[in-house]
Design an enzyme around this catalytic site. Structure first.
Site, PDB file in Angstrom:
ATOM      1  CG  ASN A  99      13.335  27.031  33.870  1.00  8.25           C
ATOM      2  OD1 ASN A  99      12.433  26.522  34.681  1.00  8.25           O
ATOM      3  ND2 ASN A  99      14.376  26.744  34.046  1.00  8.25           N
ATOM      4  CG  HIS A 108      19.923  18.888  37.930  1.00  8.08           C
ATOM      5  ND1 HIS A 108      20.643  18.343  39.005  1.00  8.08           N
ATOM      6  CD2 HIS A 108      19.338  20.286  38.015  1.00  8.08           C
ATOM      7  CE1 HIS A 108      20.577  19.539  39.939  1.00  8.08           C
ATOM      8  NE2 HIS A 108      19.798  20.480  39.286  1.00  8.08           N
ATOM      9  NE  ARG A 135      16.475  21.911  46.174  1.00  2.71           N
ATOM     10  CZ  ARG A 135      16.690  21.878  45.279  1.00  2.71           C
ATOM     11  NH1 ARG A 135      17.534  20.988  44.384  1.00  2.71           N
ATOM     12  NH2 ARG A 135      15.934  22.474  44.153  1.00  2.71           N
ATOM     13  NE  ARG A 168      14.171  22.790  34.735  1.00  2.00           N
ATOM     14  CZ  ARG A 168      14.257  23.154  35.800  1.00  2.00           C
ATOM     15  NH1 ARG A 168      14.474  24.174  36.139  1.00  2.00           N
ATOM     16  NH2 ARG A 168      14.892  21.897  36.902  1.00  2.00           N
ATOM     17  CD  GLU A 189      19.703  22.529  33.254  1.00  2.00           C
ATOM     18  OE1 GLU A 189      20.316  23.541  33.509  1.00  2.00           O
ATOM     19  OE2 GLU A 189      18.978  21.676  33.858  1.00  2.00           O
TER      20      GLU A 189
END
Ligand code: ADP
Length: 402
Positions: A7, A180, A241, A91, A384
């Site tokens: 990743n 996600h 964010r 990923r 993940e």
């Protein structure tokens, strides 16, 4: 089959080596500060001590090289030879409308992912750098791309279209994509297993609440709506964010603060969210400590977060004509007992009853609603990396058969 899961971020590489025989993690680690002062590889082989290896790491190729060297190191490594790595799973953040499932990487796929960088300029380029680095260092090993957006490609137009001119969608692909995806897919499938019902009979709201947060409506096993949008900036207020705001605020702030588009983007991604509101931290633990000491802005940031999650739960229950299960996952969802309780407060009308005692738990897959709750509330740790490893395994096994 042993799979190397990678990743890549702009200045980081997270990795795991997974043995698919029993889906166990053999080794894992992280490189931080690529191309900066103080770059470092932290590596752990399961059953051995963690090692911290500081060195100059100028780019992703060098980073992957150092990870592979750590994996075969005599003292702290996990492999005798790199030939034990059967496949690499990456990923990849943005798969656009092109990819609704994971794919074996060839030159054409790489070109497409590169083209999609237009839509994800912060994310896809480091993913590509990681793929190219592995290709260079392990040219014969098959590589698979697993996209964050793929699971949400089942959304209907009514959920993914924006109220802009249709041309912006047709010409520039501007629409909601959602992110996600691997996490929402994993926890929704896990929830169906826990509830011992086929996914095709369930309406599930999955709440991935971490530093970045998103919520998805998973109807009969498919994502039909999600809170993130064209980029991961949309939806909930997050660590740094801003989440959804009136779009007209953007030009106003750009003019006031004299920010160009890149600076405005950075401001909304890095300086806002619960950090910006509280002025304290992006970390929920710090916010809770500050709020407990009477910091009103830290409390406001926490309250805003819970309020917004609750609004999405209401909205997604509406679009699915009800909800059978709500799932909490990721850093906040898995660990923050108080935040989970606050989100579920006052959802009685929906049939949600949290069990205080059952909710007093962290990081394990368990039911946290009371026996009487019509809607099951579940805590499911996300994974993940395992999704990436499973997809890579499946695609590469197919290769061998051919
Ligand atoms: P990322 O989006 O970076 O993958 P994670 O899912 O790992 O983020 O979530 C990280 C966040 O989880 C931290 O910033 C923190 O706010 C929150 N968190 C982790 N542990 C706890 C805890 N025990 N209590 C409250 N919040 C926690």
């Amino acid at each position: 089959m042993k799979i190397f899961v990678v990743n890549c971020g702009s200045s980081s590489i997270k990795y795991q080596l997974i043995d698919m025989k029993n889906e166990s993690v053999i080794a894992k680690g992280l490189i931080e500060r690529i191309g900066m002062k103080g770059s470092m590889l932290t590596h752990t082989t399961v059953g051995k001590d963690k090692v911290k290896l500081p060195s100059a790491i100028p780019d992703h190729v060098d980073g992957i090289k150092k990870i592979l060297a750590a994996l075969v190191n005599e003292k702290y490594g996990a492999l005798t030879s790199l030939s034990e790595i059967d496949a690499v799973g990456h990923r990849v953040v943005h798969g656009g409308e092109k990819y609704s499932a994971s794919v074996l990487i060839d030159a054409k796929v790489l070109r497409t992912v590169d083209k999609l960088s237009e839509m994800a300029p912060l994310h896809n380029p480091p993913n590509i750098a990681g793929i190219k680095a592995c290709k260079k260092l392990m040219p014969k090993v098959p590589q698979v791309a697993v996209f964050d957006t793929a699971f949400h490609q089942t959304m209907p137009p009514v959920a993914y279209m924006y109220g802009l001119k249709y041309d912006e969608y047709k010409k520039s692909g501007i629409r909601r994509y959602g992110f996600h995806g691997s996490s929402h897919r994993y926890v929704s499938a896990y929830a169906a297993k826990m509830l011992k019902k086929p996914a095709s009979k369930l309406r599930i709201i999955t709440c991935h609440l971490g530093n970045g947060s998103s919520i998805a409506a998973v109807y009969k096993g498919k994502s039909i709506d999600t809170s993130m949008g064209f980029t991961p900036l949309a939806g909930l207020i997050m660590g740094t964010r801003c989440g959804d705001i009136d779009p007209a605020v953007v030009p106003v702030l750009m003019a006031k603060k004299k920010l160009d588009p890149a600076a405005m983007d950075k401001y909304m991604n890095k300086e806002c969210g619960v950090l910006g509101v509280s002025g304290v931290s992006s970390d929920f633990r710090d916010l809770e400590t500050a709020a407990a000491k009477g910091n009103a802005r830290a409390q406001l940031a926490l309250d805003m977060f819970c309020y917004q999650v609750k609004k999405y739960i209401g909205a997604y229950a509406a679009v699915m004509d009800g909800v059978d299960a709500i799932v909490f996952t990721a850093g906040v969802g898995e660990n923050d007992i108080g935040t989970r309780a606050k989100i579920c407060e006052g959802l009685d009308y929906l049939g949600v009853k949290l069990d205080k005692k059952r909710n007093n738990v962290r990081g394990e897959a368990t039911e946290i609603s009371s026996a009487k709750s019509k809607v099951k509330v579940l805590l499911i740790p996300t994974n993940e990396e395992l999704v990436i490893a499973r997809d890579t395994d499946k695609i590469c096994k197919g290769l061998k058969k051919k």
